[in-house]
Design a protein around this motif. Structure first.
Motif, PDB file in Angstrom:
ATOM      1  N   UNK A   1      30.138  31.328  34.748  1.00  0.00           N
ATOM      2  CA  UNK A   1      30.218  29.871  34.599  1.00  0.00           C
ATOM      3  C   UNK A   1      31.651  29.387  34.821  1.00  0.00           C
ATOM      4  N   UNK A   2      31.800  28.297  35.572  1.00  0.00           N
ATOM      5  CA  UNK A   2      33.128  27.755  35.861  1.00  0.00           C
ATOM      6  C   UNK A   2      33.097  26.245  35.745  1.00  0.00           C
ATOM      7  N   UNK A   3      34.274  25.654  35.583  1.00  0.00           N
ATOM      8  CA  UNK A   3      34.404  24.201  35.568  1.00  0.00           C
ATOM      9  C   UNK A   3      33.999  23.628  36.923  1.00  0.00           C
ATOM     10  N   UNK A   4      33.619  22.359  36.936  1.00  0.00           N
ATOM     11  CA  UNK A   4      33.077  21.758  38.160  1.00  0.00           C
ATOM     12  C   UNK A   4      34.059  21.793  39.318  1.00  0.00           C
ATOM     13  N   UNK A   5      35.359  21.693  39.054  1.00  0.00           N
ATOM     14  CA  UNK A   5      36.372  21.743  40.110  1.00  0.00           C
ATOM     15  C   UNK A   5      36.962  23.130  40.295  1.00  0.00           C
ATOM     16  N   UNK A   6      36.462  24.124  39.543  1.00  0.00           N
ATOM     17  CA  UNK A   6      37.028  25.462  39.579  1.00  0.00           C
ATOM     18  C   UNK A   6      38.037  25.659  38.459  1.00  0.00           C
ATOM     19  N   UNK A   7      38.463  26.891  38.271  1.00  0.00           N
ATOM     20  CA  UNK A   7      39.442  27.223  37.234  1.00  0.00           C
ATOM     21  C   UNK A   7      40.033  28.594  37.541  1.00  0.00           C
ATOM     22  N   UNK A   8      41.005  29.015  36.723  1.00  0.00           N
ATOM     23  CA  UNK A   8      41.579  30.344  36.858  1.00  0.00           C
ATOM     24  C   UNK A   8      41.017  31.270  35.783  1.00  0.00           C
ATOM     25  N   UNK A   9      40.843  32.548  36.158  1.00  0.00           N
ATOM     26  CA  UNK A   9      40.460  33.582  35.205  1.00  0.00           C
ATOM     27  C   UNK A   9      41.379  34.785  35.403  1.00  0.00           C
ATOM     28  N   UNK A  10      41.359  35.678  34.419  1.00  0.00           N
ATOM     29  CA  UNK A  10      42.072  36.943  34.541  1.00  0.00           C
ATOM     30  C   UNK A  10      41.060  38.047  34.797  1.00  0.00           C
ATOM     31  N   UNK A  11      41.328  38.869  35.805  1.00  0.00           N
ATOM     32  CA  UNK A  11      40.512  40.049  36.059  1.00  0.00           C
ATOM     33  C   UNK A  11      41.338  41.277  35.745  1.00  0.00           C
ATOM     34  N   UNK A  12      40.796  42.110  34.862  1.00  0.00           N
ATOM     35  CA  UNK A  12      41.480  43.330  34.456  1.00  0.00           C
ATOM     36  C   UNK A  12      40.676  44.557  34.873  1.00  0.00           C
ATOM     37  N   UNK A  13      41.396  45.666  35.090  1.00  0.00           N
ATOM     38  CA  UNK A  13      40.787  46.972  35.309  1.00  0.00           C
ATOM     39  C   UNK A  13      41.259  47.914  34.214  1.00  0.00           C
ATOM     40  N   UNK A  14      40.314  48.720  33.726  1.00  0.00           N
ATOM     41  CA  UNK A  14      40.630  49.700  32.696  1.00  0.00           C
ATOM     42  C   UNK A  14      40.116  51.069  33.129  1.00  0.00           C
ATOM     43  N   UNK A  15      40.824  52.129  32.721  1.00  0.00           N
ATOM     44  CA  UNK A  15      40.380  53.468  33.056  1.00  0.00           C
ATOM     45  C   UNK A  15      41.237  54.525  32.375  1.00  0.00           C
ATOM     46  N   UNK A  16      40.759  55.748  32.416  1.00  0.00           N
ATOM     47  CA  UNK A  16      41.460  56.900  31.848  1.00  0.00           C
ATOM     48  C   UNK A  16      42.249  57.601  32.940  1.00  0.00           C
ATOM     49  N   UNK A  17      43.540  57.780  32.714  1.00  0.00           N
ATOM     50  CA  UNK A  17      44.404  58.380  33.732  1.00  0.00           C
ATOM     51  C   UNK A  17      44.333  59.903  33.739  1.00  0.00           C
ATOM     52  N   UNK A  18      44.020  60.503  32.619  1.00  0.00           N
ATOM     53  CA  UNK A  18      44.015  61.962  32.557  1.00  0.00           C
ATOM     54  C   UNK A  18      43.020  62.484  31.550  1.00  0.00           C
ATOM     55  N   UNK A  19      42.770  63.790  31.611  1.00  0.00           N
ATOM     56  CA  UNK A  19      41.802  64.421  30.728  1.00  0.00           C
ATOM     57  C   UNK A  19      42.195  64.285  29.258  1.00  0.00           C
ATOM     58  N   UNK A  20      43.496  64.214  28.975  1.00  0.00           N
ATOM     59  CA  UNK A  20      43.942  64.132  27.591  1.00  0.00           C
ATOM     60  C   UNK A  20      43.813  62.725  27.007  1.00  0.00           C
ATOM     61  N   UNK A  21      43.551  61.731  27.863  1.00  0.00           N
ATOM     62  CA  UNK A  21      43.410  60.352  27.379  1.00  0.00           C
ATOM     63  C   UNK A  21      42.016  60.160  26.788  1.00  0.00           C
ATOM     64  N   UNK A  22      41.972  59.797  25.509  1.00  0.00           N
ATOM     65  CA  UNK A  22      40.678  59.573  24.865  1.00  0.00           C
ATOM     66  C   UNK A  22      40.200  58.144  25.017  1.00  0.00           C
TER      67      UNK A  22
END
Length: 297
Positions: free
Chosen positions: A240-261
């Motif tokens: 859902x967005x405002x009628x004229x549009x708007x800004x949002x934040x897009x994030x990426x998350x992930x585990x970099x290594x086997x030791x990361x829980x």
């Protein structure tokens, strides 16, 4: 070679050539080609600084078919800043020629953005929906060329049709690809969206709710993939967005290594979204000058 580790916050981030041929679900990465994703530059990069202005051809091709169309109205943003409320006037703005090309000017090697506005057509494949793309690199010299995307209504309808829900009129779609420091698509990343006030845009179960989807490793949307596959592709729909549009934040998350829980923030961008429009962004590793990210606070 590294195997996909279905840990508490998803697998370790990897690159590879395809799904595991022994996995009937198609979710796992092929262990014969899997390797750790390169995030050595995480938190170190900077937004590129543009040089002198260069003029180049921007060829607009349909996202899925690579077809070109003339008479598309295009707004070009040499400052990489599409704004809510923008419109396009064929009398004063750019219009593609018969080969789908517009001539544009932007700082050399800097980031630019563009927005393609809807155009009616006799069929869904020839009807162009709205699209906007940010963070595109300009050529380093005059006379170069670059490619951009238009999105037909047929393509815009593909993801929800394949996945069993309908695109709600007036909502936004966000799609793109996840890349590591080496420029390779990344397996195992999770997408999250936030509004500018920091509130999360959560996935729902009803047809009209927001939906987060990933692809199958072969450039086709999947109903079952819980994070990016080896193609790095993702899409979110019914935002859902405002009628004229708007800004949002897009994030990426992930585990970099086997030791990361736990997963950590690996990318964040602020981008514009508009109703009945697909916003396209390719997400690279988190920069030192990245915007303040709501999910990290």
């Amino acid at each position: 070679m590294m195997m996909a580790d279905a840990g508490p916050s998803g697998p370790v981030l990897q690159t590879g050539d395809g799904p595991d041929p022994t996995d009937a679900t198609g979710i796992a990465i092929d262990p014969a080609t899997a390797a750790p994703a390169d995030y050595a530059c995480l938190g170190m990069g900077m937004r590129p600084t543009g040089g002198e202005d260069v003029t180049f051809d921007l060829e607009i091709k349909e996202f899925r078919t690579d077809d070109t169309l003339g008479d598309l109205c295009v707004r070009f943003y040499a400052d990489n800043m599409p704004m809510p409320g923008d419109t396009c006037d064929p009398e004063s703005d750019l219009v593609t020629d018969g080969d789908g090309v517009v001539e544009v000017t932007a700082p050399a090697n800097g980031w630019y953005a563009y927005r393609v506005f809807p155009k009616e057509g006799p069929s869904p494949s020839l009807q162009i929906a709205g699209s906007v793309q940010i963070n595109e690199p300009a050529p380093e010299a005059d006379g170069g060329s670059a490619e951009g995307n238009s999105v037909s209504q047929a393509t815009l309808d593909l993801i929800p049709t394949v996945l069993g829900f309908s695109q709600v009129p007036g909502t936004a779609v966000v799609a793109g690809t996840v890349f590591d420091c080496a420029g390779d698509p990344v397996y195992g990343a999770e997408v999250r969206l936030y509004r500018e006030d920091g509130s999360p845009i959560l996935e729902g179960t009803a047809n009209a709710d927001p939906h987060y989807r990933y692809f199958d490793g072969d450039d086709f949307p999947s109903a079952d993939q819980p994070y990016t596959h080896v193609d790095g592709l993702f899409a979110t729909a019914n935002i859902p967005v405002a009628s004229d549009g708007e800004f949002v934040f897009m994030e990426l998350w992930g585990r970099l290594g086997e030791s990361d829980t736990e997963a950590q923030l690996i990318s964040c961008e602020r981008l514009p979204v508009f109703g009945d429009t697909i916003s396209i962004v390719n997400l690279e590793p988190l920069r030192a000058d990245a915007p303040a990210c709501p999910g990290a606070s």
